[in-house]
Structures are given as C-alpha cells and as structure tokens.
Design an enzyme around this catalytic site. Structure first.
Site, short mmCIF file in Angstrom:
data_model
loop_
_atom_site.label_atom_id
_atom_site.label_comp_id
_atom_site.label_asym_id
_atom_site.label_seq_id
_atom_site.Cartn_x
_atom_site.Cartn_y
_atom_site.Cartn_z
N LYS A 22 0.85 -1.20 0.00
CA LYS A 22 0.00 0.00 0.00
C LYS A 22 0.89 1.25 0.00
O LYS A 22 0.74 2.12 -0.85
CB LYS A 22 -0.88 0.02 1.25
CG LYS A 22 -1.54 1.37 1.54
CD LYS A 22 -2.41 1.37 2.76
CE LYS A 22 -1.67 1.59 4.04
NZ LYS A 22 -1.28 2.97 4.35
N ASN A 23 1.83 1.31 0.93
CA ASN A 23 2.64 2.53 1.06
C ASN A 23 3.63 2.69 -0.09
O ASN A 23 4.03 3.81 -0.43
CB ASN A 23 3.35 2.53 2.41
CG ASN A 23 2.34 2.66 3.54
OD1 ASN A 23 1.18 3.01 3.32
ND2 ASN A 23 2.76 2.35 4.75
N CYS A 116 -4.81 12.45 13.08
CA CYS A 116 -5.47 11.17 12.78
C CYS A 116 -5.91 10.61 14.13
O CYS A 116 -5.82 11.27 15.16
CB CYS A 116 -4.51 10.23 12.06
SG CYS A 116 -3.21 9.62 13.11
N ARG A 121 -0.33 14.84 13.16
CA ARG A 121 0.56 14.30 12.11
C ARG A 121 1.13 15.52 11.36
O ARG A 121 0.63 15.92 10.33
CB ARG A 121 -0.22 13.40 11.16
CG ARG A 121 -0.86 12.17 11.80
CD ARG A 121 0.12 11.08 12.13
NE ARG A 121 0.76 10.50 10.97
CZ ARG A 121 0.22 9.54 10.20
NH1 ARG A 121 -1.00 9.13 10.45
NH2 ARG A 121 0.88 9.05 9.18
N ASP A 304 4.26 0.26 12.31
CA ASP A 304 3.03 -0.27 11.70
C ASP A 304 2.74 -1.70 12.12
O ASP A 304 1.69 -2.23 11.77
CB ASP A 304 3.08 -0.18 10.18
CG ASP A 304 3.03 1.27 9.70
OD1 ASP A 304 3.25 1.51 8.51
OD2 ASP A 304 2.80 2.15 10.54
N ARG A 396 -8.67 -0.14 4.31
CA ARG A 396 -7.71 0.84 3.76
C ARG A 396 -6.39 0.16 3.41
O ARG A 396 -5.70 0.57 2.49
CB ARG A 396 -7.42 1.94 4.79
CG ARG A 396 -8.57 2.86 5.09
CD ARG A 396 -8.12 4.04 5.92
NE ARG A 396 -6.99 4.72 5.30
CZ ARG A 396 -6.32 5.72 5.88
NH1 ARG A 396 -6.67 6.13 7.09
NH2 ARG A 396 -5.32 6.31 5.27
#
Ligand code: EPZ
Length: 420
Positions: A22-23, A116, A121, A304, A396
């Site tokens: 994803k990133n 968030c 952030r 993460d 997500r």
C-alpha cells in the site's frame, strides 16, 4: 458499515500470497504527475487507500483505472493543482502530490492533513523542504499554497527521519535546477522503491538505500511501467497471527529482507522460521515467550506492526513492554483489547502487557488501520465470538483480509451492518 465476526480458537495453517505494498503504491502514483504519459503499475493492492489516491489523481485531471491488481494511470491532462480537504483528511498520503505538482506545474494547493486517530501528524518537514528548494509557501484557511517559478537544488537535512517528507522532497528535487543533497533521508523500502522508480523515469539519484541521497536535477522525465514491492506490513501481520494461534503458515511473494528485524523478534519469541527466496515459512508449537518491542525507523521494528505485537504478547505467559518511539500516542487499540480481558497498562509511550490471561470475545471498535488489525488478531485467540466494527479502517490497508484469514483456517466472516 461492515463488521468482521471472528470465532476464536482456530490454528492458522496453509499458504497465502501477500499483496503489493500500500505505502509503496501510494508513493509511486503521485510520482506519475512528474512526466505526462501513460503508466502501468503491476501488483497494486486493490485497497480503499488506492481508490482514494486514484480519486485524488482524477480530481487533478489524470485518469486512473484499477483492474484487479493492475493500475493504469494517464497523467497527460492534469489541469488542476488542488488536493481538497475531504481527500487529504481521509488519507494523509494525499499530501504526496505537493512535491510533484510544484515540480511540474510550479504551483500546488494542498489541504493540511490535520491529525489522525492517534494524534497530530505534522507536515512541517515537507514544507521546510519545499521552501529550501525555493518554493513560496503560504498557509491559509487550512491549505498550503505553494508556488515556484523553477525549483532550485539545495541541501536539506531531515531533523526527523520522515518517510513522507523524503518522498515529497525527492519528487520535487528530481526536476529542480541543479543538485540537491539530502541527509538523514528515510530508507524505508517504499522510499527506496520510489527512488528506483524515479531513476527508471530518467532521474539522477545517487545513494539509493542510504540516508544520504544526491539528486542531480534533470529537465524532464519519461513515463515507465513498474511493479509494486510486496507489502511487508501485511506479511508481518499474518506471520504474527500464525504465531499467536500456534499455527504453521507459508507466505508467498514477499521480500524477507524487508522484514529482517521482525523475523528476528519472532524467532526470539519462539517461532521456527525458514526463508527461501520470496517465501517465508513460520511454525509455532508453544505459547510465545514474552518479548519486548521498540519501534524505530527502518530497518528497526516498524511502528506499523506495534499494535499487532501488543496483540501477540497477550498470548505470552509473562510481562512484555511495547514502546512506540515514532508515534507515542499510537495506542487506541489498548482500551479495546482490554475489553477482551487483556491486562495491559499504558505508561507514557509504552504498553506493558501481562500476557497469558484468558481472553473472551467481545464487540470491539476500530479506530485506525493497524489498531484494527490488532483487534482481529486478538479475536483469533479469544474464547467465543468477537465482532470488530467499522472495518473500513482495515479495508484501507488489507486486501480481502477475511478471505486470506479464512484460507488459513480462521473462522471469520464479513457482515454488512447498518449499525455504527
Ligand atoms: C508513513 O507515514 C506511512 N504511511 C505510515 O504508515 C507509517 O506509520 C509512517 O510512515 C512511519 O513509518 C505511508 O507511507 C502512506 P513519517 P508518514 O513522516 O510519512 C514526524 C500505515 O499504517 N514528522 O515518517 O506520515 C511524525 O509525526 C501508515 O500504513 C514530523 O514531525 O510518517 C512521526 O513522528 C500509518 N514532521 C515521524 O516524523 C513532518 O513533516 C515519522 O513520520 C513529517 C513527519
């Protein structure tokens, strides 16, 4: 809003394929703004965040089409330079368009991302970096207004190692006039993959994979096709899930090197692990040993996977301490895990877990992507039924998560619900 219903107590066994990162994709897609043309990104994960990034690119005038895991992007008709609040708020990575818009068009209007679920952030490093390249930055009404006739090469040190700020800076510097020297740059695999993509497009970047990057600005770049790197966080999540359930799994299409610190920690906790090419095999016969976890920038343990490790340590008889040095407030999952009967004490930016307690299923509320993954993992080892609500957070960053867990033998299903 959908929920996941999990019946705990099943051992995970079998084989699954890990999706693209994803990133990694979220960094490469904005880079396509830099050169007008048609791009094909293979191994793109089919995720909510990719749909949001595509929505943002389309709002700029590009054309994005995702067919399963093949993403096609046409950036020849970009004619709008604004990233609106509703998209940036939904996904902070939208801020990545700042650098490429400035580099190609000399202007950008990007909403500030705000905070968030787990706290502020900031984007100060992104803005300082653009100013160092000669951009004029004004902040009004929650937006960043950036202008630059022509970005000029510079020297910039990242006072804090930042994935996003390094990405934005790289995408701006490759078309700047002159050379740019970056120090303390992020070396997360997704940023290294972005740098390699830019070089494939014709950029001149030395030091890729190190914290010192030297960029020689070029006049233009060329569209190229790319394949997204594997998602190391999805891989780590499934490895931890297998370990918690005393299972035995093999995960395919991964880059084990990207998970070195995590694999070491899993072995320290008692897992048997074997790495062959792009496959990782893990087997766990006993309860895990309590093992501390301290996050850091790559190649240290990723923030993460912090929440997932907290869930893992619920299965370990004894005390473990999980500390987040990247995001001190990233612990929204703790109160929800406590609803299962978990004994966790939050002390500053550490969760102290007294593992081995009996966990009983409950209804749990997701509040962020990785925190909700931790709730699913804890449900796998809780007695009875656990409902994880608001799983749009999960969608997500995890592609077909319930199908992959079902393939491994978990009792898990997605239920559509009108409730919260
Ligand atoms: C990226 O976010 C990832 N997101 C995050 O993954 C990940 O948690 C994070 O890097 C850290 O590894 C994407 O790649 C899309 P940072 P990013 O800038 O770039 C501070 C997920 O779950 N900072 O490296 O926003 C910041 O507050 C997501 O997939 C500043 O102070 O993270 C943090 O403490 C969540 N000023 C630290 O740096 C700035 O201008 C690292 O943040 C920028 C960052």
């Amino acid at each position: 809003m959908d929920k996941l219903v999990i019946e705990g107590g099943k051992r995970l066994t079998g084989t699954i394929k890990i999706s693209g990162s994803k990133n990694g994709a979220l960094a490469i897609i904005p880079a396509m703004i830099l050169a007008p043309g048609i791009y094909h990104l293979s191994n793109t994960p089919n995720l909510r965040d990719i749909w949001t990034m595509s929505q943002l690119m389309n709002s700029l005038g590009a054309f994005c089409e995702l067919n399963e895991n093949e993403l096609f992007v046409d950036t020849r008709s970009i004619n709008n330079y604004e990233a609106p609040y509703e998209l940036v708020k939904k996904m902070r990575a939208s801020f990545y368009v700042l650098g490429p818009l400035l580099a190609r068009f000399g202007e950008a209007k990007v909403s500030l991302p705000g905070g968030c679920a787990w706290g502020p952030r900031p984007v100060d490093l992104h803005l300082k970096a653009m100013e160092r390249l000669g951009a004029d930055i004004q902040i009004e009404h929650g937006f960043v207004f950036a202008k630059a006739d022509k970005l000029k090469g510079t020297k910039f040190n990242f006072d804090i190692s930042s994935v996003g700020a390094t990405g934005n800076m790289l995408m701006a510097a490759v078309l700047a006039k002159g050379n740019t020297l970056l120090t303390n740059a992020s070396i997360e695999p997704e940023i290294t993959a972005l740098a390699r993509f830019l070089v494939k497009m014709g950029a001149k970047i030395d030091g890729i994979g190190t914290t010192v990057l030297e960029v020689e600005g070029v006049d233009s770049l060329t569209p190229v096709d790319e394949t997204s790197v594997p998602d190391r966080i999805e891989a780590g999540t499934f490895l931890i899930a297998a370990a918690m359930t005393k299972g035995e799994i093999e995960i395919l299409d991964v880059n084990p090197y990207h998970l070195s610190s995590v694999l070491t920690k899993l072995e320290e906790s008692g897992c048997e692990i074997d790495v062959t090419g792009n496959k990782i095999w893990l087997k766990m016969d006993d309860d895990p040993k309590p093992v501390d976890y301290i996050t850091g920038v790559y190649p240290a343990l990723p923030t993460d996977l912090q929440a997932q490790w907290v869930a893992y340590m619920l299965a370990a008889k004894g005390t473990s301490k999980i500390t987040d040095l990247i995001y001190p407030d990233r612990f929204k999952h703790i109160p929800e895990l406590q609803r299962l009967g978990a004994d966790i004490q939050l002390i500053d930016n550490s969760a102290v877990v007294q593992g081995g307690k009996k966990l009983t299923g409950a209804s749990l509320m997701s509040s962020d992507l990785r925190g909700s993954a931790a709730l699913v993992l804890a449900g796998l080892i809780s007695e009875g039924k656990t409902d994880v609500l608001r799983i749009y957070h999960l969608d997500r960053g995890y592609e077909q998560i319930e199908n992959k867990f079902s393939c491994l033998g978990a009792s898990i299903k997605r239920i559509k619900t009108e409730l919260v």
